[in-house]
Design a protein around this motif. Structure first.
Motif, PDB file in Angstrom:
ATOM      1  N   SER A  88     -84.497 -50.303 -96.563  1.00  0.00           N
ATOM      2  CA  SER A  88     -83.265 -50.975 -95.830  1.00  0.00           C
ATOM      3  C   SER A  88     -82.192 -50.648 -96.858  1.00  0.00           C
ATOM      4  N   ASN A  89     -82.223 -49.620 -97.682  1.00  0.00           N
ATOM      5  CA  ASN A  89     -81.279 -49.416 -98.855  1.00  0.00           C
ATOM      6  C   ASN A  89     -80.310 -48.248 -98.367  1.00  0.00           C
ATOM      7  N   VAL A  90     -79.348 -48.560 -98.202  1.00  0.00           N
ATOM      8  CA  VAL A  90     -78.141 -47.538 -97.973  1.00  0.00           C
ATOM      9  C   VAL A  90     -78.412 -46.412 -98.871  1.00  0.00           C
ATOM     10  N   GLU A  91     -78.384 -46.432-100.188  1.00  0.00           N
ATOM     11  CA  GLU A  91     -78.358 -45.624-101.427  1.00  0.00           C
ATOM     12  C   GLU A  91     -79.488 -44.543-100.926  1.00  0.00           C
ATOM     13  N   LYS A  92     -80.666 -45.436-100.768  1.00  0.00           N
ATOM     14  CA  LYS A  92     -81.780 -44.436-100.607  1.00  0.00           C
ATOM     15  C   LYS A  92     -81.830 -43.644 -99.382  1.00  0.00           C
ATOM     16  N   ILE A  94     -78.948 -42.453 -97.888  1.00  0.00           N
ATOM     17  CA  ILE A  94     -77.970 -41.274 -98.176  1.00  0.00           C
ATOM     18  C   ILE A  94     -78.821 -40.302 -99.240  1.00  0.00           C
ATOM     19  N   SER A  95     -79.832 -40.781-100.092  1.00  0.00           N
ATOM     20  CA  SER A  95     -80.278 -39.514-100.721  1.00  0.00           C
ATOM     21  C   SER A  95     -81.331 -39.079-100.122  1.00  0.00           C
ATOM     22  N   ASP A  96     -81.948 -39.765 -99.236  1.00  0.00           N
ATOM     23  CA  ASP A  96     -83.021 -38.911 -98.455  1.00  0.00           C
ATOM     24  C   ASP A  96     -82.201 -37.768 -97.468  1.00  0.00           C
TER      25      ASP A  96
ATOM     26  N   VAL C  48     -75.339 -34.197-106.248  1.00  0.00           N
ATOM     27  CA  VAL C  48     -75.866 -35.192-105.676  1.00  0.00           C
ATOM     28  C   VAL C  48     -76.921 -36.134-106.491  1.00  0.00           C
ATOM     29  N   ASN C  52     -76.719 -40.151-106.663  1.00  0.00           N
ATOM     30  CA  ASN C  52     -77.505 -40.745-106.281  1.00  0.00           C
ATOM     31  C   ASN C  52     -77.999 -42.019-107.435  1.00  0.00           C
ATOM     32  N   LEU C 234     -70.684 -47.897-105.391  1.00  0.00           N
ATOM     33  CA  LEU C 234     -71.324 -48.114-104.144  1.00  0.00           C
ATOM     34  C   LEU C 234     -70.512 -48.056-102.939  1.00  0.00           C
ATOM     35  N   THR C 238     -70.462 -45.271-100.076  1.00  0.00           N
ATOM     36  CA  THR C 238     -70.797 -45.352 -98.747  1.00  0.00           C
ATOM     37  C   THR C 238     -69.361 -45.234 -97.979  1.00  0.00           C
ATOM     38  N   LEU C 245     -77.269 -55.874 -97.975  1.00  0.00           N
ATOM     39  CA  LEU C 245     -77.903 -54.974 -98.963  1.00  0.00           C
ATOM     40  C   LEU C 245     -79.295 -55.864 -99.347  1.00  0.00           C
ATOM     41  N   SER C 246     -80.043 -54.926 -99.529  1.00  0.00           N
ATOM     42  CA  SER C 246     -81.620 -55.611 -99.760  1.00  0.00           C
ATOM     43  C   SER C 246     -81.735 -55.987-101.243  1.00  0.00           C
ATOM     44  N   SER C 248     -84.040 -54.717-102.841  1.00  0.00           N
ATOM     45  CA  SER C 248     -84.749 -53.872-103.701  1.00  0.00           C
ATOM     46  C   SER C 248     -83.811 -53.188-104.647  1.00  0.00           C
ATOM     47  N   GLN C 285     -87.512 -39.776-106.699  1.00  0.00           N
ATOM     48  CA  GLN C 285     -87.657 -39.900-105.277  1.00  0.00           C
ATOM     49  C   GLN C 285     -87.276 -38.370-104.801  1.00  0.00           C
ATOM     50  N   LYS C 286     -86.425 -37.600-105.126  1.00  0.00           N
ATOM     51  CA  LYS C 286     -86.053 -36.257-104.875  1.00  0.00           C
ATOM     52  C   LYS C 286     -87.300 -35.432-104.957  1.00  0.00           C
ATOM     53  N   PHE C 289     -90.080 -36.107-102.652  1.00  0.00           N
ATOM     54  CA  PHE C 289     -89.773 -35.749-101.443  1.00  0.00           C
ATOM     55  C   PHE C 289     -89.934 -34.123-101.318  1.00  0.00           C
TER      56      PHE C 289
END
Lengths: 420, 512, 326, 349
Positions: A88-92, A94-96, C48, C52, C234, C238, C245-246, C248, C285-286, C289
Motif C-alpha cells: 500500500s506504499n505509493v513509493e513502492k 512508483i518504483s515497480d 530512477v 526511489n 515524497l 508523487t 500512507l502506510s 511500512s 527491490q529492483k 524484480f
C-alpha cells in the motif's frame, strides 16, 4: 613480533573468508529463487500485473482472474504475465511501475494505490508506449485507462434501496472504508446525498471499517452498542463483518444491511432464519471481475482487435437484492444464480468474480486458483463499452478542466416519495 | 586574608534525603585540601555542587570573594573550578582529542570542529602533562583504566582552574607519583586542590588540611599534623572504632585439611604461556586473601571463577572434581559464588524490593511444583540471611536502590550466603561501605569459614587482608607470585610482593 | 607493523557499517546490472534508482540522529504524511510556491521535532512511546488537512527534483547534500559530538559538561526537520497529497538504518551508512524484480539483509572489543 | 520485629487495599482513569448502561489483552516485539487452512499452530541473545520474513478455510449470559498474573529486566529467560490469531497489523517502563481496557477519523506524562546519586 603478525593475519583471513561466504550465500540465494521464466524469449506481450495489497480475498481474486485469462488460449501463447505486489506504499508502486517500464512492458494492469500519486510515472510510461489499465480503483491521469464501477453509483443506489426498505424514515449507521480515500469519499457522498433527501432518515453514526471484515465487525459492534435499535446499516466493503457484529450483539432483530458482494452476506440474505429476524438488504459493490474486463480490453487493444477506446470505462454495478439471491450449483453464474454454498468459498470471498457476458472464460475455480477453466477460449468482448463520467478526483484531473461533477441519482431502484 | 573558596551553610536535599546540611568550608589560595568521609557522607554531592552538576539549594558560596553559583559544568569551569570525576566521565566512542575538549571542541575558520587541529593541540597537551603511549586520534575505549584516569585528570587540569577537584584520582593509577608530580606543579602556580580519597596515606602525603564529612554534615577541619589515623577513622565513623577483626577460631592445617578449590594455571588470555597461569589452592575453612596492584590479574581471576569471564586455559577443581565454568550459572552450581566489584551495575536489581533482591538466589528452592514462589519459605530464607548480615527487616519492602551503599552490600552478601556456596569470591566487598557494615562483613566472612566454607577475599586495603586472611596470595603480572602464610602476614611483606620485589621476580617494567 | 591495503579494507568491512553497506550495495548492483543489462547503467535507470531511494534515505538520516543518541523516533512517518498533505493543499505556484513548500516542510518538521524534543528531554518520556503518540497525532491532523487524496505540488518541485541535470540525477545531488549537511552536523560540530556522547553514556556526557537535554532537544528538532524534508521529497515524487500512507514507511526507515550499520544501542554508526542502506532497499527491490523473484518473497530478502547487516555489526563489535582487550 | 506478618515485611503487597495502592500507584491510576472514562461513556450514550455493553468491551479488548501480555513480558526483559502482527496473521491463516470449518483437525492443529508461533518467538529470542541483534531489528526482520512466508504460503490470499466451529463458538457464543471468551480471559489473566508476578520464573524476568548484568552474575540463565519471554509472546500471538479467526470467521493477511503498535501502546499506557524491569500485567490490562473504552466512546460520538486519531495519540501522550510524573514523585524519595535521568545500559552481558 613475527608470531603476533601471523596471528593477526590469519584472523583477517578468517574474517574475509567469512564475509565472502556470507555474501556469496546471499548471491546464490538470489539466483536460486529467481524464476527461469526469462529463458524463453519468443515474441510475447509483456504484461505486468501490479497489485496494491495482497492479503484480502478481493485482491487475490482479481489477480487470479487476470492470471487465469493469461493462461486461457489463445492468450497462453501470446502473453507473458508477471505479478508484482506493491503493497500500500505509493513509493513502492512508483518504483515497480518504473521497473516494469524499464523491462519493456507492453501493458501494465494494476490496482492503483493512489488516484493521484502515480500520475507522473504513468505519463512517463505512456510516452514510451506502455498501456496502463487501472481496474477498480482509478487514477486521474488522462493517459491511463480506468476500468471501474466507482462512477456507477454504489453509494446512491444502495442508500436509496435502504431508504426504500425503511419506508423513508428511521435511523441509519454508515460503515465507511479507508479514511482519506477518494473511493470512500465518492461512495459516502452518494449515500449522504440520498439520505439528505429524506428528513425522516437520521444518520446517527458513521465509522470506518477500512474495507476489512474484522475491523468492520469491531467498529460495528461498538457502534451498535451505542445505537442498539438502529434500523439500517449502509456499508461499504466489510458488510459480512457488519452482519456478524449484528448477530453477536445479542439483539434478536437484525437491521437492514446494504453492502457489497461477499458470499457471506448473500447467503445470509437467503437464509430464512435471518429473514425471520428481519434481515433485508442489497448486495452491490466492487467486483473483482473488473480486473478481467480490463485485461481483456487491454489485450484487444494490443492485438489490434479493437481500434480505439475511451479512457474511462464503466463496469456495471453488480446488484443483488435480498430476495433475488440464488445459490449456484456449479462453478459459474448460470440461470441467474449469484452466490455459492458455504463449504465452497470463504464467507469473505467476493462473489462478483464472474460475469456471464464479459467474462465467460472464468469460473469460480479460476478466480480461486488462477488456473484457466478447462476447455475455455477467450471470447471477444461486446463492441460497445460504457463510458464513465469523468468525475474530479476519481478518474479526472480537475486541472485539465474537462471533469463533470457527479450526479447522485439512483437508477437501480425507484426512489420512494418523501413521506410526509 | 581572603579565601579562595568559602562555603557557608550549604544545604542540599534529594527528596526526603538530606545530602548536605549546613556545610561550611574555607580554602586558601594554593592549598591542597583533603575531603574525607565514608561513602554517602556527602562528598560526592559537595563536589558536584561545586563543579556545577547540581544546583545548590541554600547557603552561599564565594569564589575569590565573589558569589559563586555555577549553572553548569561549563559555567563552573569558566568561573575557575573544574573537576576530575571518580566515575570517569570519558566517552569511550569518541577520540582522546575530542574527549579532552568536550563539550566545546575548538573550531576552525569555517566554524566547524577540525580533527587535525584538535589532535595537534592534544598532542601538545599530552606531552606537556607527560602522558605517553596515547595517540590523540585513538578512541578512548581502547585505553586502559589507568590511562583513562590520567586523561580524566588532565581534562580537568587544562582549564587552568583556580580550584581543581580530584575525586579518587588515584584509584586506578599504578603509579600515583605521576599525579603527585602534576599536583605539585599545579600548586606552585597558585592553584588550590580539593582532594577526595579513601587512602589516608596519600592524603597525608599531599595535603596540609582535611575536612571530614559525615551524614551530610561537616565534622571537622583540621591539619594532618598531630592527628592519628585512628582518630581520623573515628571521626569519619562517628564512633570509636578501632577496626577490629574477628579472631580466627581455628587455624587451618595447611597440610592436612581438605582442599575446596584448586586452581591450576588459569589463564584469561591466549598470550599467556600454558604453564604460566594462576595457580593456588584454597582449603576448607580457610580465608585466602588476595592482594595486588591494580590490573595484575586479580580481577580476571575473580571473574573467571565467577563465570563472567571466559577461561582460556587451565583447570579449576572443586573438592577434587574438575569443573567446567562457562558462565555464572555453572560457577554457582559448582559452589563458587561471586560478589562482584561494581555494586550498582553488577549486583543490585534497582527498583526491586530488597527482600526479592536477597532471595533471588533461592527462588528455585522455594518454589512449589508449579513454579509459584512460596512466600513463607522465601521470607524464612531472607530472615536467615539478614540475621547474619544484620540487615534491618524494615528495609525489606523498599526498592534496593533506595538503600544506602552499606545496606545494599549487606543485602548482596546475604544473597550470596543463601546460595549454598562452598566458596565465596569476594572482590573488594568493603569498598564504599561504612565502617559498621565493614565490621559486619568481616564477621560474616569469619563465620562462614568457621562453618566450613572457604573464602577468596580481595581487598585494596592491606590492613583488611592482614587482619582477616589466614593466608595471602599476591598477584603480580597476571599470576600469583608469592604466597604469604599466616605467621608472616604483614603489610610491608604484602606490599613488597605486590611491587614485584620478591627476589627472583625483579625484571623490566612491562605493564600490559 | 604496516597493514596492507587489502587488510585494511577487510578491517573496515567489519568495523565500519557504512563500508560494509557500500560493499553490499556494489554486489547487489552487479547482480542487478547482469540481469538488467544496459538499462541499469543508463542515465534514466540511475535517476530512477536514486529517485526511489531518496525519500527513505532522508527519513533514515532523520532516524539516524535519534538512534545514534540511543532513542527511537516513530514520528518520522507521521511527519512525512503531514508535510505531504500540507504541501498538497497550499495554493502557491511557481518558484514562490516551491519555496513555500520547502518552508512548510521545514516548519512542520521543526514544530513536531520540538514537541518530541520537549516530551523526551524536558518531561523525560521514553522516546519510543512519546514519538508513537506524536506520530498518531500527525496522521490524525493529516486526515483533517486533506480528507482525500488530491491537491497539487508545484511543477517546479515535482519535475526539477526528480529529473537529472545532464548525466547526474537531481536526487543524487540532494542525497549528497543531505549526506554532507548531516555529516557536518554529526562529525564537525559540538552538537554532533554531543549526540555520539549521549548515545554511548549519558552520565559521562553530562559530567563532560555536555548540555545533554539541549543536545537531545536539538537532535529531535533536526530529526523532525529532516523528516519534513523527506515529506517534501515524497511530495515531489508523487506530485500530489495523500493522507493515507502506510506504516511500512517507518519499517523501511528502520531497515535502512539497520542495514547501514548504525548501532541500535546508540553511539556508533554514521549517516552515510543509513543513506546507503536506503539505497540498498530500493536496489534490492529492483534487483529481485529483474531477476524475477516473485514479489511474495521480497520480504524474506529484506529481512535477511537486515539481519545480515546487524549480525556483521554485532560481530565487529565483539572483534573490536576483543582487540581492545588484547 | 518478628511479630510483623510476612506480607507486611515484604513491602505490603497484600497489605490490604492501602498497601496495594501504595506499591502500585501507576496501575491504580490507570484503572481510575479507565473507570472515569467508562462513566463518561455511560453519560454519552445511555444505551451503554447495560451488562451487554460491558461484555462487548471485554470481547473487543480480549485480543489486545492477550497479545499485550506477550508484548509486556518481552518489554519487561528489555526487548520489543514488532513481529506480533505477522505472527497473529500466521496463526490465523494456518488454523483456518488446516482445520477449516469442521472441528476434525482441531486436536492437532491448534497445538501445532501454537507450537509454531512459540517457536518463531523463540527464534526472535535467540537472535536477540545469542546473535546479539537488537530486539527491535530482530523482530522487525522476522516480522517481515514471516509475513513474506505467509504471503507465499497463501499465494496472496487466504482463500481456503473458514473459522473452525469451536473457535466461532469460543468467540461468539454465550454461557450463562456471559460470552465464552470472557471465561477464557479470566483464566488467562489469572494464569498470566501468577506467571509474571508470583512465580519464580516471573521474578527472574523482573530481575533480568532490572539489571541484566547483575542477573547474569547472579547465575540466572539470561539467554534462556529472554528466549522464553519471546516464546511467550509468540504463544500469545498464536492464541490471538485463532481468536481473531473465530471472531471474524475468516483470516485476512492484514489482520495482525493493528496489534503491533497498539500492544506497545497498551503496555506503556498500563504503566510499564519500555526500558524494562518495571510494570505489571494488571496495569497492562488496565491500559487495554482504557484504549478499548476510548475507542468505543469515540465510535459512539461518531467523530471524523482525523479527530479520532488525534484523540488516541493525545491519550497516549497524556498517559505517558501522567505515569512519568507519578513515577518521578516516587523516585525523588529514593533518588540519591543518580544524575538526572540515566538510561540503563542495554543488555551487554
Amino acid at each position: 613480533m613475527v608470531m603476533g603478525k601471523r596471528i593477526k593475519k590469519s584472523r583477517v583471513v578468517n574474517r574475509s573468508i567469512l564475509m565472502v561466504l556470507l555474501v556469496s550465500l546471499f548471491a546464490v540465494g538470489v539466483m536460486f529463487v529467481a524464476d527461469d521464466a526469462k529463458a524463453e524469449e519468443n515474441k510475447r506481450f509483456k504484461i505486468f500485473l501490479s497489485l496494491s495489497y495482497s492479503g484480502n480475498v478481493w485482491q487475490s481474486s482479481a489477480a487470479n482472474i487476470v492470471k487465469a485469462l493469461a493462461k486461457t488460449p489463445p492468450y497462453d501463447e501470446m502473453v507473458e504475465l508477471t505479478e508484482v505486489i506493491s503493497g500500500s506504499n505509493v513509493e513502492k508502486q512508483i518504483s515497480d511501475y518504473q521497473s516494469m517500464i524499464a523491462n519493456g512492458a507492453d501493458g501494465i494492469i494494476s490496482f492503483p494505490v493512489s488516484p493521484t500519486g502515480l500520475n507522473r510515472v504513468i505519463r512517463e510510461g505512456s510516452k514510451k508506449g506502455v498501456l496502463f489499465f487501472m481496474y477498480d480503483s482509478t487514477v486521474t491521469e488522462p493517459s491511463a485507462y480506468n476500468v471501474s464501477y466507482i462512477t456507477a453509483g454504489h453509494g446512491e443506489n444502495t442508500a436509496q434501496y435502504l431508504v426504500n426498505l425503511m419506508g423513508g424514515k428511521g435511523t441509519v449507521m454508515i460503515n465507511r472504508g479507508v479514511p482519506g480515500n477518494s473511493v470512500d469519499m465518492r461512495h459516502y457522498n452518494g449515500s449522504m446525498a440520498i439520505f439528505k433527501r429524506y428528513p425522516g432518515i437520521k444518520v446517527v453514526n458513521e465509522y470506518y471499517g477500512y474495507w476489512d471484515d474484522a475491523k468492520s465487525q469491531q467498529a460495528t459492534s461498538q457502534a451498535l452498542a451505542a445505537y442498539p435499535d438502529v434500523d439500517g446499516i449502509c456499508s461499504q466493503l466489510g458488510e459480512y463483518g457488519v452482519l456478524r457484529a449484528c448477530l453477536a450483539s445479542g439483539s434478536k432483530k437484525i437491521p437492514f444491511i446494504v453492502g457489497e458482494d461477499t458470499n457471506g452476506i448473500r447467503l445470509a440474505f437467503a437464509d430464512p432464519e435471518m429473514q425471520k429476524r428481519g434481515l433485508k438488504g442489497v448486495s452491490a459493490g466492487s467486483p473483482p471481475a473488473t480486473a478481467g474486463y480490463a485485461f481483456k480490453l487491454m489485450m484487444e487493444l494490443l492485438t489490434e482487435n479493437r481500434k480505439d477506446l475511451v479512457h474511462n470505462i464503466e463496469y456495471p454495478l453488480p446488484w443483488v437484492e435480498w430476495d433475488k439471491v440464488k445459490l449456484c450449483k456449479g462453478d459459474v453464474f448460470e440461470d441467474g444464480c449469484n452466490c455459492f454454498p458455504a463449504d465452497k468459498v470463504a464467507p469473505t470471498m467476493t462473489d462478483e468474480v464472474l460475469h456471464p457476458v464479459l467474462l465467460p472464460e472464468i469460473s469460480l475455480k479460476s478466480a480461486q486458483t488462477g488456473e484457466p477453466m478447462p476447455g475455455a477460449r477467450i471470447q471477444p468482448l461486446p463492441k460497445d463499452v460504457t463510458e464513465a463520467r469523468s468525475e474530479p478526483g476519481i478518474n479526472c484531473n480537475p486541472k485539465s478542466g474537462k471533469c463533470v461533477d457527479p450526479v447522485y441519482e439512483p437508477y437501480m431502484v425507484t426512489p420512494i416519495p418523501v413521506p410526509k | 586574608m581572603s579565601y579562595l573558596l568559602e562555603i557557608k551553610n550549604l544545604n542540599k536535599n534529594f527528596g526526603a534525603t538530606k545530602a548536605l546540611q549546613d556545610v561550611s568550608l574555607e580554602m586558601q589560595h594554593g592549598e591542597i585540601h583533603a575531603l574525607l568521609g565514608e561513602n554517602g557522607a556527602g562528598k560526592s554531592t559537595l563536589i558536584k555542587i561545586l563543579s556545577g552538576v547540581y544546583p545548590q539549594e541554600s547557603g552561599d558560596m564565594l569564589l575569590c570573594g565573589k558569589t559563586y553559583s555555577p549553572k553548569s559544568i561549563v559555567d563552573a569551569r569558566s568561573l575557575g573550578i573544574s573537576a576530575a570525576f571518580q566515575e570517569l566521565s570519558l566517552l569511550p566512542n569518541l577520540t582522546v582529542a575530542e574527549n579532552l575538549f568536550l563539550p566545546n571542541i575548538p573550531k576552525n575558520a569555517l566554524g566547524l570542529t577540525s580533527a587535525k587541529k584538535v589532535e595537534q593541540m592534544t598532542e601538545q597537551i599530552l606531552s606537556e602533562y607527560k602522558i605517553e603511549g596515547i595517540r590523540p586520534s585513538q578512541k578512548v575505549e581502547l585505553l586502559s583504566v589507568a590511562q583513562k584516569q590520567r586523561l580524566e585528570t588532565v581534562r580537568a587540569m587544562i582549564h587552568d582552574p583556580k580550584l581543581l577537584i580530584l575525586d579518587e584520582a588515584t584509584a586506578a593509577l599504578i603509579d600515583p607519583e605521576w599525579l603527585f608530580e602534576q599536583v605539585d606543579h599545579f600548586t606552585n602556580n597558585g592553584t588550590s586542590i580539593l582532594f577526595i580519597t579513601h587512602r589516608l596515606r596519600e592524603a597525608r602525603r599531599l595535603c596540609d588540611q582535611f575536612t571530614i564529612l559525615r551524614n551530610g554534615c561537616k565534622v571537622i577541619t583540621e591539619k594532618f599534623d598531630g592527628i592519628s589515623d585512628g582518630e581520623i577513622f573515628r571521626l569519619m565513623a562517628g564512633r570509636s572504632i578501632d577496626v577490629r577483626f574477628p579472631a580466627c577460631a581455628s587455624t587451618v592445617d595447611v597440610n592436612n585439611d581438605e582442599v575446596t578449590l584448586s586452581v591450576q594455571n588459569l589463564r584469561a588470555d591466549k598470550k599467556i604461556p600454558k604453564d604460566d597461569g594462576i595457580t593456588f589452592v584454597l582449603r576448607k575453612g580457610e580465608v585466602l586473601g588476595i592482594a595486588g596492584l591494580e590490573g595484575q590479574g586479580q580481577r580476571e581471576l575473580f571473574n573467571m571463577l565467577g563465570g563472567s569471564k571466559p577461561i582460556v586455559g587451565g583447570s579449576v577443581e572443586i573438592e577434587g572434581c574438575s569443573m567446567k565454568i562457562r558462565n555464572p550459572h555453572d560457577a554457582m552450581k559448582s559452589g563458587l559464588v561471586l560478589i562482584p566489584e561494581e555494586r550498582k551495575t553488577e549486583a543490585i536489581f534497582p527498583g526491586i524490593k530488597t527482600s526479592c533482591n536477597v532471595s533471588i538466589s533461592v527462588l528455585d528452592a522455594v518454589k512449589n511444583w508449579c513454579g509459584i514462589v512460596n512466600r513463607n519459605r522465601e521470607i524464612d530464607y531472607v530472615d536467615f540471611a539478614s540475621a547474619k548480615v544484620q540487615l534491618d527487616n524494615n528495609y525489606y519492602g523498599m526498592p534496593i536502590d533506595a538503600l544506602s551503599g552499606g545496606n545494599q552490600q549487606k543485602a548482596i552478601v546475604g544473597r550470596a550466603l543463601l546460595s549454598n556456596a562452598k566458596c565465596l569470591l569476594l572482590f573488594d566487598p568493603t569498598r564504599g561501605v561504612d565502617i559498621g557494615t565493614k565490621q559486619n562483613i568481616y564477621q560474616v566472612i569469619r563465620d562462614f569459614s568457621n562453618a566450613g566454607g572457604s573464602v577468596l577475599f580481595y581487598s585494596t586495603e592491606l590492613p583488611e587482608i592482614v587482619g582477616l586472611a589466614d593466608r595471602c596470595a599476591v598477584f603480580y603480572r597476571k599470576k600469583v607470585v608469592t604466597e604469604i602464610s599466616h605467621d608472616c602476614l604483614s603489610e610491608p611483606a604484602i606490599l613488597e610482593a605486590m611491587l614485584g620485589m620478591s627476589p627472583d621476580r625483579i625484571s623490566g617494567e612491562d605493564n600490559a | 607493523m604496516r597493514n596492507s591495503i587489502l587488510e585494511r579494507c577487510f578491517n573496515a568491512l567489519l568495523t565500519n557499517g557504512a563500508f560494509l553497506a557500500l560493499v553490499m550495495y556494489l554486489i547487489i548492483f552487479i547482480i542487478y546490472g547482469i540481469s538488467q543489462g544496459s538499462y541499469a547503467v543508463s542515465v534514466y535507470g540511475i535517476t530512477v534508482l536514486f529517485n526511489n531511494s531518496i525519500v527513505i534515505a532522508i527519513a533514515a538520516v532523520a532516524e539516524t540522529f535519534i538512534i545514534l543518541m540511543g532513542g527511537f523516533d516513530l514520528s518520522v512517518a507521521g511527519i512525512v504524511v503531514l508535510t505531504n498533505t500540507l504541501i498538497a493543499v497550499q495554493q502557491g505556484a511557481g518558484v514562490g510556491g516551491a519555496l513555500l513548500c520547502l518552508i512548510i516542510a521545514i516548519g512542520v518538521g521543526g514544530v513536531i521535532g520540538c514537541i518530541n524534543g520537549f516530551l523526551v528531554s524536558r518531561i523525560g518520556l521514553q522516546s519510543i512511546a512519546a514519538t508513537l503518540g506524536t506520530s498518531i497525532l500527525c496522521s490524525g491532523i493529516a486526515l483533517l488537512v486533506l480528507a482525500q487524496p488530491g491537491g497539487y505540488v508545484p511543477d517546479e518541485i515535482a519535475y526539477t527534483l526528480t529529473d537529472s541535470i545532464g548525466p547526474i540525477p537531481v536526487a543524487a545531488i540532494i542525497a549528497l547534500l543531505i549526506g554532507l549537511i548531516s555529516w557536518i552536523l554529526l562529525r564537525k560540530t559540538n552538537f554532533g559530538a554531543g549526540i555520539y556522547a549521549l548515545g554511548r553514556d549519558r552520565t559521562a556526557a553530562e559530567l563532560s559538561g555536555i548540555a545533554t537535554r539541549s543536545v537531545e532537544f536539538r537532535a529531535y528538532v533536526m530529526a523532525g526537520i529532516f523528516s519534513g524534508l523527506a515529506g517534501f521529497m515524497l511530495s515531489a515524487q508523487t506530485g500530489t497529497g495523500d493522507p493515507h500512507l502506510s506504516n511500512s514507511f517507518i519499517l523501511l526507515t528502520f531497515a535502512a538504518v539497520a542495514i547501514g550499520g548504525v548501532s541500535f544501542d546508540g553511539g556508533h554508526g554514521s549517516v552515510i551508512g543509513s543513506i546507503i542502506g536506503a539505497g540498498i532497499l530500493a536496489l534490492l527491490q529492483k534487483t529481485l524484480f529483474s531477476v524475477g523473484v516473485s514479489s511474495f518473497y521480497t520480504g524474506i530478502f529484506q529481512g535477511s539483509i537486515m539481519l545480515l547487516a546487524m549480525l556483521v555489526g554485532s560481530l565487529s563489535l565483539i572483534i573490536s572489543k576483543r582487540r581492545a582487550v588484547s | 520485629m518478628k511479630n510483623n506478618s510476612v506480607d507486611e515485611r515484604f513491602g505490603g503487597r497484600n497489605d490490604g487495599v492501602a498497601g496495594f495502592i501504595k506499591s502500585n500507584k501507576v496501575t491504580v491510576a490507570v484503572y481510575i482513569v479507565t473507570i472515569l472514562l467508562y462513566v463518561v461513556t455511560l453519560f454519552v450514550s445511555p444505551s451503554f448502561r447495560n451488562w451487554h455493553h460491558l461484555m462487548l468491551v471485554l470481547v473487543l479488548a480480549s485480543f489486545l489483552i492477550v497479545v499485550s501480555y506477550g508484548q509486556g513480558i518481552v518489554i519487561l526483559v528489555r526487548g520489543l516485539d514488532l513481529s506480533v502482527g505477522s505472527m497473529i496473521t500466521l496463526s490465523g491463516v494456518l488454523v483456518a487452512a488446516w482445520v477449516s470449518q469442521s472441528n476434525e483437525n482441531i486436536l492437532w492443529a491448534i497445538p501445532l499452530v501454537l507450537l509454531i508461533t512459540t517457536f518463531i518467538g523463540m527464534l526472535n529470542g535467540i537472535g536477540a541473545t545469542l546473535l546479539r541483534i537488537p530486539p527491535f531489528v530482530m523482530t522487525l526482520s522476522t516480522g517481515i520474513i514471516v509475513f513474506s512466508v505467509v504471503l507465499g504460503f497463501t499465494e496472496g490470499s487466504p482463500h481456503k478455510g473458514n473459522a473452525p466451529r469451536f473457535l466461532n463458538g469460543m468467540m461468539l457464543d454465550h454461557t450463562a449470559g456471559i460470552p465464552n471468551i470472557v471465561y477464557f480471559l479470566i483464566l488467562f489473566i489469572f494464569v498470566a498474573v501468577i506467571v509474571q508476578s508470583y512465580s519464580a520464573f516471573g521474578r527472574k524476568l523482573y530481575a533480568l529486566g532490572a539489571n541484566p548484568k547483575a542477573a547474569h552474575i547472579s547465575g540466572l540463565r539470561n539467554n534462556l529467560l529472554t528466549i522464553s519471554a519471546f516464546g511467550i509472546s509468540g504463544f500469545c500471538c498464536g492464541l490471538v490469531g485463532m481468536m481473531l479467526v473465530g471472531y471474524t470467521d475468516a483470516p485476512t493477511l492484514t489482520m495482525g497489523d493493528p496489534y503491533v503498535m497498539s500492544s506497545i501502546a497498551a503496555v506503556v499506557v498500563g504503566g510499564s517502563s519500555i526500558l524494562g524491569g518495571k510494570g505489571n500485567y494488571l496495569g497492562t490490562v488496565g491500559g487495554v481496557l482504557l484504549l478499548t473504552i476510548l475507542s468505543t466512546l469515540i465510535t459512539a460520538i461518531g467523530l471524523a477519523e482525523g479527530w479520532r486519531t488525534i484523540i488516541q495519540g493525545a491519550i497516549i501522550v497524556m498517559a505517558l506524562i501522567m505515569s512519568s510524573v507519578s513515577e518521578r514523585n516516587t523516585k525523588i524519595a529514593s533518588a540519591q546519586k543518580n544524575i538526572s535521568k540515566s538510561v540503563p545500559e542495554t543488555q551487554k552481558v
